[in-house]
Design a protein around this motif. Structure first.
Motif, PDB file in Angstrom:
ATOM      1  N   ASN A  87       0.796  -1.226   0.000  1.00  0.00           N
ATOM      2  CA  ASN A  87       0.000   0.000   0.000  1.00  0.00           C
ATOM      3  C   ASN A  87       0.830   1.278   0.000  1.00  0.00           C
ATOM      4  O   ASN A  87       0.672   2.121   0.880  1.00  0.00           O
ATOM      5  CB  ASN A  87      -0.958   0.009   1.194  1.00  0.00           C
ATOM      6  CG  ASN A  87      -1.866  -1.190   1.210  1.00  0.00           C
ATOM      7  OD1 ASN A  87      -2.380  -1.606   0.182  1.00  0.00           O
ATOM      8  ND2 ASN A  87      -2.044  -1.765   2.376  1.00  0.00           N
ATOM      9  N   HIS A 109       0.977   2.519   3.901  1.00  0.00           N
ATOM     10  CA  HIS A 109      -0.238   2.716   4.683  1.00  0.00           C
ATOM     11  C   HIS A 109      -0.803   1.391   5.168  1.00  0.00           C
ATOM     12  O   HIS A 109      -0.666   0.368   4.516  1.00  0.00           O
ATOM     13  CB  HIS A 109      -1.274   3.475   3.848  1.00  0.00           C
ATOM     14  CG  HIS A 109      -0.859   4.890   3.590  1.00  0.00           C
ATOM     15  ND1 HIS A 109      -1.006   5.877   4.526  1.00  0.00           N
ATOM     16  CD2 HIS A 109      -0.275   5.467   2.529  1.00  0.00           C
ATOM     17  CE1 HIS A 109      -0.548   7.017   4.042  1.00  0.00           C
ATOM     18  NE2 HIS A 109      -0.080   6.791   2.824  1.00  0.00           N
ATOM     19  N   ASP A 110      -1.423   1.430   6.322  1.00  0.00           N
ATOM     20  CA  ASP A 110      -2.012   0.255   6.973  1.00  0.00           C
ATOM     21  C   ASP A 110      -0.961  -0.777   7.363  1.00  0.00           C
ATOM     22  O   ASP A 110      -1.276  -1.958   7.510  1.00  0.00           O
ATOM     23  CB  ASP A 110      -3.080  -0.393   6.077  1.00  0.00           C
ATOM     24  CG  ASP A 110      -4.216   0.552   5.762  1.00  0.00           C
ATOM     25  OD1 ASP A 110      -4.581   1.355   6.644  1.00  0.00           O
ATOM     26  OD2 ASP A 110      -4.730   0.492   4.629  1.00  0.00           O
ATOM     27  N   THR A 111       0.285  -0.368   7.489  1.00  0.00           N
ATOM     28  CA  THR A 111       1.357  -1.241   7.961  1.00  0.00           C
ATOM     29  C   THR A 111       2.153  -0.471   9.007  1.00  0.00           C
ATOM     30  O   THR A 111       1.851   0.684   9.296  1.00  0.00           O
ATOM     31  CB  THR A 111       2.314  -1.655   6.820  1.00  0.00           C
ATOM     32  OG1 THR A 111       3.058  -0.507   6.403  1.00  0.00           O
ATOM     33  CG2 THR A 111       1.562  -2.241   5.642  1.00  0.00           C
TER      34      THR A 111
END
Length: 135
Positions: A87, A109-111
């Protein structure tokens, strides 16, 4: 500020159905380039040290970065894509290791990590390093 302007310019050029667009006293030629799926951000800088502005595009859905090298005439040459981590929703260029070459930094993102591509002597050779926060 520059990234916001580039995003605005891309939107203006994308909406334009003619050969170009005029903004104030400046004429912009329309150009289209293929990038990965879900392009979310772009950063401009001289990646290969030739004095011309290059462009890196973060492609969130295809999880890669498209690298377009400036040709000195306002055009861009597609050099392909490199892995951008999971992402990749943004991208920035900075000389992180102070070797005189721009490196690519991508927040995933989202990590809980960044993808960092450190420039090597040859612009076509780059490697990826993931920096995770300590637990």
């Amino acid at each position: 500020m520059m990234l916001a302007y580039l995003r605005w310019l891309v939107l203006v050029l994308s909406a334009c159905q003619t050969a170009g667009v005029q903004v104030g006293e400046v004429d912009f030629a329309r150009a289209s380039f293929s990038v990965g799926d879900g392009a979310t951000a772009a950063a401009a800088g001289d990646l290969d040290g030739d004095g011309h502005q290059d462009l890196v595009v973060a492609n969130q859905r295809s999880h890669d970065l498209t690298i377009l090298l400036g040709d000195g005439t306002g055009g861009l040459d597609d050099t392909g894509s490199v892995q951008g981590g999971e992402n990749p929703g943004d991208v920035t260029l900075s000389d992180l290791n102070e070797d005189g070459h721009l490196d690519i930094v991508v927040p995933n993102h989202d990590t809980d990590y960044l993808t960092i591509l450190l420039a090597e002597r040859e612009a076509s050779k780059r490697h990826r390093t993931r920096h995770c926060p300590s637990q």
